[in-house]
Design a protein around this motif. Structure first.
Motif, short mmCIF file in Angstrom:
data_model
loop_
_atom_site.label_atom_id
_atom_site.label_comp_id
_atom_site.label_asym_id
_atom_site.label_seq_id
_atom_site.Cartn_x
_atom_site.Cartn_y
_atom_site.Cartn_z
N ARG A 64 0.84 -1.21 0.00
CA ARG A 64 0.00 0.00 0.00
C ARG A 64 0.87 1.26 0.00
N ASN A 65 0.60 2.17 -0.93
CA ASN A 65 1.37 3.41 -1.01
C ASN A 65 1.08 4.35 0.15
N ASP A 66 -0.07 4.20 0.79
CA ASP A 66 -0.42 5.08 1.90
C ASP A 66 0.09 4.56 3.25
N PHE A 67 0.85 3.47 3.25
CA PHE A 67 1.43 2.97 4.49
C PHE A 67 2.75 3.71 4.74
N PRO A 68 2.88 4.48 5.81
CA PRO A 68 4.04 5.35 5.99
C PRO A 68 5.36 4.61 6.17
N HIS A 69 5.33 3.40 6.74
CA HIS A 69 6.56 2.65 7.00
C HIS A 69 6.78 1.54 5.97
N LYS A 70 6.25 1.73 4.79
CA LYS A 70 6.33 0.73 3.74
C LYS A 70 7.78 0.37 3.41
N ASN A 71 8.63 1.36 3.19
CA ASN A 71 10.01 1.10 2.78
C ASN A 71 10.82 0.43 3.89
N VAL A 72 10.55 0.79 5.14
CA VAL A 72 11.29 0.21 6.25
C VAL A 72 11.02 -1.29 6.36
N PHE A 73 9.74 -1.67 6.32
CA PHE A 73 9.40 -3.08 6.45
C PHE A 73 9.78 -3.87 5.20
N SER A 74 9.75 -3.23 4.05
CA SER A 74 10.19 -3.90 2.82
C SER A 74 11.69 -4.19 2.87
N PHE A 75 12.47 -3.20 3.35
CA PHE A 75 13.92 -3.41 3.46
C PHE A 75 14.24 -4.49 4.49
N PHE A 76 13.49 -4.49 5.59
CA PHE A 76 13.71 -5.49 6.62
C PHE A 76 13.52 -6.90 6.06
N ALA A 117 -14.23 0.84 -0.82
CA ALA A 117 -14.59 0.06 0.36
C ALA A 117 -14.46 0.89 1.63
N LYS A 118 -13.45 1.74 1.68
CA LYS A 118 -13.30 2.64 2.84
C LYS A 118 -14.47 3.62 2.93
N ILE A 119 -14.88 4.15 1.78
CA ILE A 119 -16.00 5.09 1.77
C ILE A 119 -17.27 4.43 2.28
N ASP A 120 -17.42 3.15 1.96
CA ASP A 120 -18.60 2.40 2.43
C ASP A 120 -18.50 2.01 3.90
N GLY A 121 -17.39 2.33 4.55
CA GLY A 121 -17.25 2.09 5.98
C GLY A 121 -16.58 0.80 6.35
N ALA A 122 -15.94 0.11 5.41
CA ALA A 122 -15.27 -1.15 5.71
C ALA A 122 -13.95 -0.89 6.43
N SER A 123 -13.65 -1.70 7.43
CA SER A 123 -12.39 -1.58 8.14
C SER A 123 -11.27 -2.23 7.33
N GLU A 124 -10.01 -1.98 7.76
CA GLU A 124 -8.87 -2.54 7.04
C GLU A 124 -8.90 -4.07 7.08
N MET A 125 -9.27 -4.65 8.20
CA MET A 125 -9.32 -6.10 8.30
C MET A 125 -10.41 -6.68 7.41
N ARG A 126 -11.54 -5.99 7.33
CA ARG A 126 -12.62 -6.47 6.47
C ARG A 126 -12.24 -6.34 5.00
N ILE A 127 -11.56 -5.28 4.64
CA ILE A 127 -11.10 -5.12 3.26
C ILE A 127 -10.13 -6.24 2.89
N PHE A 128 -9.22 -6.53 3.82
CA PHE A 128 -8.23 -7.58 3.56
C PHE A 128 -8.88 -8.95 3.44
N ALA A 129 -9.81 -9.26 4.35
CA ALA A 129 -10.40 -10.60 4.40
C ALA A 129 -11.44 -10.84 3.30
N GLN A 130 -12.26 -9.83 2.99
CA GLN A 130 -13.39 -10.03 2.09
C GLN A 130 -13.15 -9.50 0.67
N ILE A 131 -12.09 -8.72 0.47
CA ILE A 131 -11.83 -8.18 -0.86
C ILE A 131 -10.47 -8.63 -1.39
N ILE A 132 -9.42 -8.40 -0.61
CA ILE A 132 -8.07 -8.67 -1.08
C ILE A 132 -7.82 -10.16 -1.26
N LEU A 133 -8.12 -10.94 -0.24
CA LEU A 133 -7.84 -12.38 -0.31
C LEU A 133 -8.63 -13.10 -1.40
#
Length: 305
Positions: free
Chosen positions: A107-119, A180-196
């Motif tokens: 996700r581009n909006d995750f602020p620590h994306k590069n740190v965890f990717s490098f790790f 999905a965010k506009i419709d009120g879905a949480s991050e966990m619900r987006i991950f479980a019901q849309i992404i997977l």
């Protein structure tokens, strides 16, 4: 009257089609024939194999190799169950953990994306070595002689995390997540019901490779398990083969067996093939469950036309 060709630009000639099919048939035969040879030799008599060599049709049909292996059938069944449990549980947990790590760093909006990717990328290039790795699991985590020790070391693969991250970043439309965010879905619900559900091809591909890793592993049992209680099937077969080689080449051991009640010829060649059949049998039936998504998952990152 001029005859107009209806041939499409991507069509190939009959000659080219014949040679392509011939190449695939030869490749298929090169994959299947060795497997058939292993199976037929496992059902052959040891003496006929030593005299006539390997044959696709057994000179003398015999079940002596399997009878020799199943003399200790309770241990084999226990190791079989341990291997199945470790493979199923390890693969399921592994796919969940790696996908949960790969999704945020895609996700581009995750602020620590590069740190965890490098790790994660750093662990692909460097590691602490075998001794610190062993001490962490045995001294700090106290996992020696537990089945957790057979699951945890293979739980996360940096390479598979990068594959999952690439799939999430290149295939999942950001607009879908925003809606999905506009419709009120949480991050966990987006991950479980849309992404997977949209990521089944890459998840199935990673699951297949992790299944092979867990099923074929014998090193973890060698390092972390001291008794026979929690050893998996692959290590049990490996240890059995070493015992057979020792008895077949050690004169003193042969004399001890003779004094104890008569020496019998150990089926060294046929039992090796029988162990291969026992080892690869269950994993062959796992592939059809992943085949639907396997080819599509391998094309992650390919150029789309």
């Amino acid at each position: 009257m001029i005859k107009v060709s209806r041939r499409r630009p991507n069509d190939i000639s009959n000659t080219s089609n014949f040679f392509i099919n011939l190449i695939f048939l030869l490749h298929t035969a090169a994959c299947i024939l060795p497997l058939l040879l292993v199976i037929t030799v496992s059902f052959s008599d040891e003496k006929s194999v030593l005299i006539h060599g390997y044959n696709f049709i057994p000179e003398t049909f015999s079940l002596s190799a399997y009878q020799f292996l199943f003399q200790d059938w309770p241990q084999i069944l226990r190791s079989f169950g341990i291997s199945i449990f470790i493979t199923v549980a390890g693969t399921a947990i592994s796919v969940i953990v790696m996908s949960m790590y790969a999704y945020p760093i895609s996700r581009n909006d995750f602020p620590h994306k590069n740190v965890f990717s490098f790790f994660m990328f750093f662990t692909m290039l460097f590691n602490g070595g075998l001794v610190p790795w062993y001490l962490v699991y045995t001294q700090m985590l106290d996992l020696k002689n537990t089945m957790t020790a057979l699951i945890l070391p293979l739980l996360v693969s940096a390479f598979f995390v990068m594959i999952l991250r690439t799939f999430f970043a290149s295939t999942i439309p950001p607009a879908l997540i925003e809606s999905a965010k506009i419709d009120g879905a949480s991050e966990m619900r987006i991950f479980a019901q849309i992404i997977l559900p949209l990521s089944l091809p890459v998840l199935a591909t990673v699951a297949l490779f992790q299944t092979l890793n867990y099923w074929n592993d014998w090193f973890l049992s060698l390092v972390f398990i001291t008794g026979n209680k929690n050893v998996n099937l692959q290590y049990l077969m490996y240890k059995t083969m070493l015992d057979i080689q020792f008895l077949a080449t050690n004169t003193q051991a042969q004399q001890g067996i003779s004094q104890a009640g008569g020496f019998f010829n150990l089926p060294t060649e046929t039992v090796r093939m029988a162990m291969s059949v026992l080892g690869i049998g269950p994993i062959v039936f796992a592939y059809p469950f992943f085949q639907k998504y396997f080819v599509k998952g391998l094309t992650v990152g390919a150029v789309k036309g």
